[in-house]
Design a protein around this motif. Structure first.
Motif, PDB file in Angstrom:
ATOM      1  N   ASP A  38       0.995  -1.271  -0.364  1.00  0.00           N
ATOM      2  CA  ASP A  38       0.056   0.240  -0.098  1.00  0.00           C
ATOM      3  C   ASP A  38       1.282   1.651  -0.079  1.00  0.00           C
ATOM      4  N   THR A  71       2.086   6.395  -7.174  1.00  0.00           N
ATOM      5  CA  THR A  71       0.756   7.241  -8.125  1.00  0.00           C
ATOM      6  C   THR A  71       1.142   8.637  -7.338  1.00  0.00           C
ATOM      7  N   ASP A  72       1.424   9.183  -6.430  1.00  0.00           N
ATOM      8  CA  ASP A  72       1.626  10.283  -5.512  1.00  0.00           C
ATOM      9  C   ASP A  72       3.300  10.744  -6.967  1.00  0.00           C
ATOM     10  N   LYS A  93       1.065   3.634  -3.424  1.00  0.00           N
ATOM     11  CA  LYS A  93       0.493   5.496  -2.758  1.00  0.00           C
ATOM     12  C   LYS A  93       1.619   6.431  -3.247  1.00  0.00           C
TER      13      LYS A  93
END
Length: 197
Positions: free
Chosen positions: A165, A172-173, A169
């Motif tokens: 996770d 993606t960021d 994240k």
């Protein structure tokens, strides 16, 4: 002097986080060797994930590594990616943990890494003749496991959802930073040029 973390100390993320954040050289005085004996592979992977979280909290790439003696289960080295923090293009989770362990016989150790080793780290793991590599995330990125196996190193997959996770994240960021960490700034430049045209 009695160690702070003793054999009967319950294994929890809080205790593993203390171990992750202490300097490796301080562990012998702080943690009873019997405590390390009761840690599972999943516990060592969680320490690596907590190191990845440390890197992420510092503004860097969330990848952690832990080197463990196969017999004593003592942590010999640990670290996290410091591409951003140290402006160091090849201080990845694995290389940081290996550097922290120093001049030891890695053939008697296991390295736990939160992510599939990259094209730099995979040959280093093989060159240092690790006995075993435990990978905590092939869901997000994988690719060098077969190469490592072909060099006679045992590769086990032990995915940690917290680590998956966290890296998802981050990716993606921060797609440019993720790309830089894997393939360098030249790849980021190429990607941006391709996106413009």
């Amino acid at each position: 002097m009695t160690p702070y973390i003793i054999k009967d100390t319950p294994v929890s993320d809080a205790v593993l986080n203390v171990i992750a954040h202490l300097p490796t050289k301080s562990l012998a005085a702080t943690v009873d060797p019997a405590f390390f004996q009761k840690l599972t592979d999943a516990d060592f992977m969680r320490i690596a994930v907590l190191l990845a979280q440390k890197g992420y909290d510092e503004g860097g790439c969330p990848i952690g590594g832990v080197v463990v003696d196969n017999v004593s289960r003592q942590i010999l080295g640990k670290g996290h990616n410091t591409l951003v923090q140290e402006n160091h293009p090849y201080n990845h989770g694995e290389t940081s943990a290996i550097r922290d362990a120093g001049r030891i016989d890695f053939s008697k150790t296991t390295i736990f890494t939160t992510l599939s080793p990259c094209d730099v780290c995979a040959p280093l793991v093989c060159a240092r003749q690790f006995n075993r590599v435990v990978v905590g995330n092939i869901t997000t990125i994988s690719g060098n496991e077969d190469f490592i196996r072909s060099k006679g190193v045992q590769v086990d997959i032990l995915e940690d959802q917290m680590g998956i996770d966290l890296y998802t994240k981050f990716r993606t960021d921060n797609p440019d930073l993720d790309n830089e960490d894997w393939k360098g700034l030249a790849e980021v430049t190429k990607s941006k040029a391709a996106a413009c045209c």
